[in-house]
Scaffold this active site. Structure first.
Site, PDB file in Angstrom:
ATOM      1  N   HIS A  67      43.364  51.869  45.553  1.00  0.00           N
ATOM      2  CA  HIS A  67      43.164  50.492  46.026  1.00  0.00           C
ATOM      3  C   HIS A  67      44.397  50.008  46.808  1.00  0.00           C
ATOM      4  CE1 HIS A  67      42.218  46.065  44.638  1.00  0.00           C
ATOM      5  NE2 HIS A  67      42.033  46.236  45.929  1.00  0.00           N
ATOM      6  N   GLU A  70      44.410  51.584  50.152  1.00  0.00           N
ATOM      7  CA  GLU A  70      43.410  50.942  51.031  1.00  0.00           C
ATOM      8  C   GLU A  70      44.010  49.698  51.690  1.00  0.00           C
ATOM      9  OE1 GLU A  70      39.939  48.830  49.180  1.00  0.00           O
ATOM     10  OE2 GLU A  70      40.624  47.533  50.804  1.00  0.00           O
ATOM     11  N   HIS A  71      44.680  48.864  50.901  1.00  0.00           N
ATOM     12  CA  HIS A  71      45.315  47.674  51.468  1.00  0.00           C
ATOM     13  C   HIS A  71      46.449  48.057  52.428  1.00  0.00           C
ATOM     14  CE1 HIS A  71      44.042  44.042  49.006  1.00  0.00           C
ATOM     15  NE2 HIS A  71      43.302  45.022  48.518  1.00  0.00           N
ATOM     16  N   GLU A 145      51.902  45.013  48.978  1.00  0.00           N
ATOM     17  CA  GLU A 145      50.496  45.240  48.626  1.00  0.00           C
ATOM     18  C   GLU A 145      50.330  45.707  47.186  1.00  0.00           C
ATOM     19  OE1 GLU A 145      48.108  44.297  50.620  1.00  0.00           O
ATOM     20  OE2 GLU A 145      49.581  43.770  52.170  1.00  0.00           O
ATOM     21  N   GLU A 167      45.277  40.458  42.654  1.00  0.00           N
ATOM     22  CA  GLU A 167      43.822  40.579  42.761  1.00  0.00           C
ATOM     23  C   GLU A 167      43.242  41.142  41.456  1.00  0.00           C
ATOM     24  OE1 GLU A 167      41.467  43.386  45.542  1.00  0.00           O
ATOM     25  OE2 GLU A 167      42.549  42.025  46.879  1.00  0.00           O
TER      26      GLU A 167
HETATM   27 ZN    ZN Z   1      41.692  44.627  47.203  1.00  0.00          ZN
END
Ligand code: ZN
Length: 333
Positions: A67, A70-71, A145, A167
């Site tokens: 994840h 990905e960011h 991130e 998040e």
């Molecule tokens: Zn995310």
């Protein structure tokens, strides 16, 4: 133009060609000779063109590295050096779809546009992001991130911060998302599905910068990629561009991403989720009964499972739903 099975087009060997009536398309499956990258092209009359690149990204822990990658790849690349090319894209583009998603075992970058020039531009931004991200030269991308320490005043307690960290703290305070995570952990305790690909906030700070980079260099390689194209684009032109601009710079590599099957288990677990101090814990319980049915790769099984789900539970007249509601067990099913 006629394609011939087994022939090489712009560095890609054509493995299979067939008509897909449901999508009014001719489907061509290619393998990139130099890297083994797989590419499927659905040619049709639709001007709403789609490009997707995906990688198998099985996690080895719950630090959320798939994840965070990905960011991070969307935070600047060799050609697109702004801080947030992704956000700039959304503003100026005519895209009809643009996103990036981390699944438990894969990460995908889909984009669609009806405008030819816009589409080619978006495809280039994504390819440059995944293959040439600035994460290797800018450690602060990982900190921003992923996670970092933050202290505003010398007497304040030190806090964890980070886009994905924050998040996932949000996700882990939602009982439904926590529940679905715990379900796959309890059904697949001996496979990588026991890990959180999104990241468990308690584990995210264990991720080192080194392991973050290692994950990218291992999995974000053409040999581990799947490329999907759809629409009325020029097949040869697109193949040529993808080969010449990106794939050509890599050599084939063996990347082990095999996911072993879980042998059946019977598990009963109790988990807790946080509520705020002034909330009562009454009527806050969730119960879930789960079964593993068939395999994700079996199309017929999947269709049947969807159908059963609709017939038994999702439809208002679903007998399982009805029986549970009649029994007065819960507020919602
Ligand atoms: Zn995310």
């Amino acid at each position: 133009m006629n394609f011939e099975i087994g022939k090489v087009y712009k560095g890609f060997k054509l493995l299979e060609e067939k008509e897909v009536k449901e999508a009014n398309s001719t489907s061509r499956l290619f393998s990139h000779e130099k890297t083994g990258a797989r590419l499927i092209y659905l040619s049709n009359e639709d001007n709403n063109k789609v490009f997707t690149i995906g990688f198998r990204t099985p996690p080895e822990d719950s630090t959320g590295v798939p994840h965070i990658i990905e960011h991070s790849v969307l935070s600047g690349s060799k050609k697109y050096r702004t801080k947030e090319p992704f956000m700039d894209l959304i503003k100026g583009s005519l895209q009809t779809f643009l996103n990036a998603m981390t699944y438990p075992d894969k990460t995908v970058y889909p984009v669609a546009s009806r405008n030819d020039k816009d589409f080619k531009n978006l495809m280039d931004v994504y390819l440059d992001a995944v293959f040439n991200p600035r994460i290797y030269e800018m450690e602060e991308i990982f900190m921003q991130e992923g996670w970092h320490y933050e202290i505003m005043d010398k007497d304040d307690p030190i806090k964890y911060k980070g886009v994905v960290y924050n998040e996932m703290r949000g996700a882990y305070s939602s009982p439904e998302s926590l529940l679905s995570e715990r379900i796959s952990q309890s059904l697949f305790p001996d496979t990588m599905y026991r890990f959180s690909s999104g990241g468990d906030p308690y584990v995210i700070p264990e991720l080192t910068h080194e392991n973050f980079l290692k994950f990218h260099s291992k999995f974000y390689h053409p040999s581990n990629s799947y490329i999907y194209l759809y629409g009325d684009g020029d097949v040869l032109e697109d193949l040529n561009y993808i080969d010449r601009e990106y794939l050509n710079e890599f050599d084939k590599r063996d990347i082990d991403t095999e996911i072993h099957l879980q042998s059946p288990v019977i598990n009963e677990t109790i988990e807790y989720y946080p509520i705020s101090q002034d909330e009562s814990d009454e009527d806050k319980d969730y119960i879930s009964l789960n079964f593993v049915l068939g395999q994700a790769t079996d199309k017929k099984d999947n269709l049947m499972i969807d159908l059963l789900n609709d017939v038994l539970i999702n439809s208002p007249a679903g007998p399982v739903k009805k029986a549970l509601i009649d029994a007065g067990i819960g507020e919602d099913i």
